[in-house]
Scaffold this motif. Structure first.
Motif, PDB file in Angstrom:
ATOM      1  N   ALA A 118       6.935  -1.061  -8.289  1.00 61.34           N
ATOM      2  CA  ALA A 118       7.147  -0.854  -6.854  1.00 61.34           C
ATOM      3  C   ALA A 118       6.259  -1.786  -6.027  1.00 61.34           C
ATOM      4  CB  ALA A 118       6.876   0.604  -6.481  1.00 61.34           C
ATOM      5  N   LYS A 119       4.991  -1.893  -6.402  1.00 63.27           N
ATOM      6  CA  LYS A 119       4.058  -2.731  -5.649  1.00 63.27           C
ATOM      7  C   LYS A 119       4.377  -4.215  -5.822  1.00 63.27           C
ATOM      8  CE  LYS A 119       0.389   0.680  -5.514  1.00 63.27           C
ATOM      9  NZ  LYS A 119       0.348   0.845  -4.053  1.00 63.27           N
ATOM     10  N   MET A 120       4.760  -4.619  -7.038  1.00 67.14           N
ATOM     11  CA  MET A 120       5.067  -6.026  -7.268  1.00 67.14           C
ATOM     12  C   MET A 120       6.355  -6.448  -6.564  1.00 67.14           C
ATOM     13  SD  MET A 120       2.541  -7.377  -8.638  1.00 67.14           S
ATOM     14  CE  MET A 120       3.258  -8.980  -8.981  1.00 67.14           C
TER      15      MET A 120
ATOM     16  N   MET B 277       0.828  -1.204   0.000  1.00 64.62           N
ATOM     17  CA  MET B 277       0.000   0.000   0.000  1.00 64.62           C
ATOM     18  C   MET B 277       0.866   1.260   0.000  1.00 64.62           C
ATOM     19  SD  MET B 277      -3.378  -0.952   2.253  1.00 64.62           S
ATOM     20  CE  MET B 277      -2.502  -1.043   3.788  1.00 64.62           C
ATOM     21  N   ALA B 278       2.037   1.202   0.623  1.00 65.15           N
ATOM     22  CA  ALA B 278       2.911   2.368   0.687  1.00 65.15           C
ATOM     23  C   ALA B 278       3.720   2.552  -0.594  1.00 65.15           C
ATOM     24  CB  ALA B 278       3.860   2.240   1.873  1.00 65.15           C
ATOM     25  N   ALA B 279       3.936   1.486  -1.355  1.00 67.30           N
ATOM     26  CA  ALA B 279       4.736   1.572  -2.581  1.00 67.30           C
ATOM     27  C   ALA B 279       3.984   2.405  -3.613  1.00 67.30           C
ATOM     28  CB  ALA B 279       5.015   0.175  -3.120  1.00 67.30           C
ATOM     29  N   SER B 280       4.719   3.256  -4.319  1.00 68.01           N
ATOM     30  CA  SER B 280       4.066   4.093  -5.319  1.00 68.01           C
ATOM     31  C   SER B 280       5.044   4.411  -6.438  1.00 68.01           C
ATOM     32  CB  SER B 280       3.548   5.387  -4.682  1.00 68.01           C
ATOM     33  OG  SER B 280       4.650   6.180  -4.265  1.00 68.01           O
ATOM     34  N   GLY B 281       4.529   5.061  -7.441  1.00 65.17           N
ATOM     35  CA  GLY B 281       5.347   5.491  -8.565  1.00 65.17           C
ATOM     36  C   GLY B 281       4.637   6.604  -9.305  1.00 65.17           C
TER      37      GLY B 281
ATOM     38  N   PRO C  68      12.196   2.664 -17.204  1.00 63.47           N
ATOM     39  CA  PRO C  68      11.128   3.013 -18.135  1.00 63.47           C
ATOM     40  C   PRO C  68      11.659   3.115 -19.567  1.00 63.47           C
ATOM     41  CG  PRO C  68      11.065   4.446 -16.206  1.00 63.47           C
ATOM     42  CD  PRO C  68      12.331   3.636 -16.131  1.00 63.47           C
ATOM     43  N   ALA C  69      10.821   2.764 -20.520  1.00 63.43           N
ATOM     44  CA  ALA C  69      11.201   2.837 -21.937  1.00 63.43           C
ATOM     45  C   ALA C  69      11.673   4.250 -22.263  1.00 63.43           C
ATOM     46  CB  ALA C  69      10.012   2.453 -22.826  1.00 63.43           C
ATOM     47  N   GLY C  70      12.780   4.332 -23.011  1.00 63.95           N
ATOM     48  CA  GLY C  70      13.313   5.615 -23.427  1.00 63.95           C
ATOM     49  C   GLY C  70      14.248   6.266 -22.433  1.00 63.95           C
ATOM     50  N   THR C  71      14.559   5.577 -21.303  1.00 63.40           N
ATOM     51  CA  THR C  71      15.454   6.196 -20.318  1.00 63.40           C
ATOM     52  C   THR C  71      16.803   5.499 -20.263  1.00 63.40           C
ATOM     53  OG1 THR C  71      14.626   4.817 -18.516  1.00 63.40           O
ATOM     54  CG2 THR C  71      13.545   6.948 -18.868  1.00 63.40           C
ATOM     55  N   ASN C  72      17.057   4.603 -21.189  1.00 66.21           N
ATOM     56  CA  ASN C  72      18.323   3.849 -21.137  1.00 66.21           C
ATOM     57  C   ASN C  72      19.490   4.694 -21.423  1.00 66.21           C
ATOM     58  OD1 ASN C  72      16.920   1.575 -20.479  1.00 66.21           O
ATOM     59  ND2 ASN C  72      16.636   0.962 -22.583  1.00 66.21           N
TER      60      ASN C  72
END
Length: 144
Positions: free
Chosen positions: A92-94, A79-83, A140-144
């Protein structure tokens, strides 16, 4: 009985979302669980010890108590994990969900004497730990 009938499809959805569907060992664990539940339903034992049935709470079993702390911690951390995005929040939740699975498997390894349960618990630890590492490495895609 209604709780069991509702909980099983939800559990199946969660397992499908977590597992990606391809691991034959995990599929065998899901199949065995479904078979055990079907046998309980057939025998009229759907409420299970320590579970609420028809709105009536029952006393927690020693098995329930063994997992109470790890379950509570997992739910709190999930519940505390977020993004900032759905993708980031999902990861984060997984991660927290998988950490909870590892913690529960560690309880099973510590407490169980059944070789099959111990084997399944070790499999959960191995696969979920690997998946946690994969999720932590995700960008995330495009941040490599």
């Amino acid at each position: 009985m209604r709780l069991t009938l509702i909980a099983l499809p939800v559990l199946a959805l969660i397992l499908t979302a977590c597992e990606g569907g391809g691991d034959p060992v995990e599929q065998a664990m899901r199949d065995a669980s479904a078979e055990r539940h079907a046998a309980l339903v057939k025998d009229g034992e759907t409420s299970g010890a320590g579970h609420a049935s028809a709105g009536h709470a029952t006393t927690a079993t020693s098995g329930d108590r063994a997992f109470a702390a790890s379950e509570a911690a997992m739910h709190e951390r999930m519940m505390a994990a977020s993004g900032g995005t759905v993708d980031e929040a999902y990861i984060a939740k997984m991660i927290e969900h998988h950490r909870g699975a590892v913690a529960m498997a560690e309880v099973a390894l510590k407490e169980s004497r059944d070789p099959e349960v111990r084997r399944m618990a070790q499999t959960v630890i191995d696969t979920q730990t690997r998946e946690i590492a994969e999720m932590r490495a995700w960008k995330p895609a495009g941040t490599n």
